[in-house]
Enzyme design. Structure first.
Site: not given
Ligand SMILES: *Cc1c(COP(=O)(O)O)cnc(C)c1O
Length: 410
Positions: A102, A124, A389
């Site tokens: 993010k 938000e 992610s």
């Molecule tokens: C917020 C988050 C997501 C989901 O968000 P996307 O916009 O779908 O990528 C995925 N993995 C992590 C670690 C997150 O914090």
């Protein structure tokens, strides 16, 4: 599958979205009249400032020196061997500063705010992940930061609320309605309407009105660009498939674009939660239909009244009844496939990756790992590249409380 669009992937990024922010029939900007000028201002600023050499060089420096990019690509040898012949690789966004992807778009949004002469970032947050990443960016750039958060979420997400406050952000409690994400979105929009001369609204995924789905994608694309180059260098060839979890869809849209023009299969993995009944999951593309929510048109989950359906996922970051318009488009034209993983499958992947590789993944990312493991068991691909992610530290308490230490997944 509809074949209305003849898409040339060698020029795709120039053509999608179009001027009005549409990817095929999805996207756009469905805004109250009063907010149109504010979003217009962001669109114009994005198109000019973000393509200047000064902006690009500054963002590159930030990525290198502050975020720790490039993040590595890692070959999961032990996990792969246990499953079969398919080799699983991870793009390690869990090693990006703050522990998730993010920050990639939050730093871009913060830098844009700085170049536009804004003093404040407004957003938000639900589980608080976007709030923490944005508060980090605000601290870095010396900007004020107002994060709107439902009172119910504030009570549930104490560690992230603490992080935001330590980083200097102002967490504004939202106390009407169900006191969760939807009300927080409304409150943040209202605040932006009042303050847009001095502030910029920062969306946390490839969702919301144009230009956010495009802008957040563009800021996230560094993930796929790095990963493609790293994978080629490591193996001499491209992966057969790339896999990412999809909530709003930003980490997936970070990974996919670099491979659009390649013979690479793409899988977005949606959360199937406890099962296929409405209210049990948040698999928007798999079970949804066309609709408008939060200012953009996409594929969303609806209840009997046609409004946004209640959703569930063990991963709070995937818990959203719609998805980015570009995913709806890639699904429509058949370029990406959308699969699912349940809560249980995600938890199994969480423990397997921890035990076989020494990497504790976020529960969101565990959905992508779960599906990659499923593909690996089928032995049809030589290699699969997963966008990991985020890291799982934030999920430990919940996992231990509900699943113990995973003795059954040895
Ligand atoms: C917020 C988050 C997501 C989901 O968000 P996307 O916009 O779908 O990528 C995925 N993995 C992590 C670690 C997150 O914090």
């Amino acid at each position: 599958m509809k074949k209305k669009y003849e898409v040339d992937f060698s020029t795709y990024l120039k053509e999608y979205p179009n001027e009005e922010g549409y990817f095929g029939e999805y996207g756009g900007a469905y805004l109250p009249e009063e907010l149109v000028p504010a979003f217009k201002e962001i669109t114009v600023a994005y198109k000019t400032i973000c393509h200047s050499a000064q902006f690009i060089n500054e963002l590159r420096r930030i990525r290198r020196e502050f975020q720790g990019r490039p993040t590595p690509v890692y070959h999961c040898e032990r996990l792969s061997r246990m499953l079969g012949t398919t080799q699983i690789y991870l793009k390690r966004e869990d090693l990006n500063h703050t522990g998730a992807h993010k920050l990639n778009h939050c730093m871009g949004e913060g830098l844009l705010a700085k170049f536009m002469g804004k003093k404040k970032l407004i957003a938000e947050t639900g589980a608080g992940q976007h709030g923490v990443a944005l508060a980090t960016a605000a601290a870095y750039f010396g900007l004020e930061c107002d994060i709107y958060m439902g009172e119910v979420d504030i009570a549930k997400q104490a560690p992230n609320v603490a992080r935001m406050k330590i980083l200097g952000a102002n967490v504004v409690p939202v106390s009407h309605g169900l006191k969760t994400l939807k009300e927080a979105v409304d409150a943040a929009f209202e605040a932006y309407l009042r303050e847009y001369k001095d502030a910029i609204y920062c969306i946390g995924s490839v969702v919301g009105p144009h230009p956010f789905p495009m802008m957040v994608r563009d800021f996230q694309m560094v993930v796929g660009i790095e990963a493609r180059e790293q994978f080629l260098e490591m193996t001499g060839i491209l992966p057969d498939a790339v896999v990412a979890c999809v909530g709003g869809g930003s980490n997936a849209m970070g990974l996919f674009p670099a491979f659009l023009n390649d013979p690479v299969n793409m899988y977005g993995v949606e959360p199937l939660g406890k099962g296929p009944n409405i209210g049990e999951h948040a698999a928007s593309i798999t079970y949804g239909e066309k609709g408008i929510l939060h200012g953009f048109e996409s594929i969303m989950l609806k209840d009997e009244k046609g409004e946004a359906a209640p959703v569930h996922s063990i991963a709070s970051g995937l818990d959203y009844p719609s998805t980015g318009p570009e995913h709806a488009f890639l699904y429509d034209i058949g370029r990406a496939k959308y699969a699912t993983a349940t809560d249980e499958e995600a938890v199994e992947a969480f423990f397997k990756l921890s035990r076989y590789e020494g990497i504790i993944p976020a529960l969101e990312s565990s959905h992508a790992v779960a599906y990659a493991m499923k593909l690996a068991k089928e032995n049809k691909y030589g290699s699969v590249l997963v966008n990991l992610s985020g890291r799982g530290d934030k999920d430990l308490e919940y996992v231990i409380e509900n699943y113990g230490f995973g003795e059954e997944y040895k």
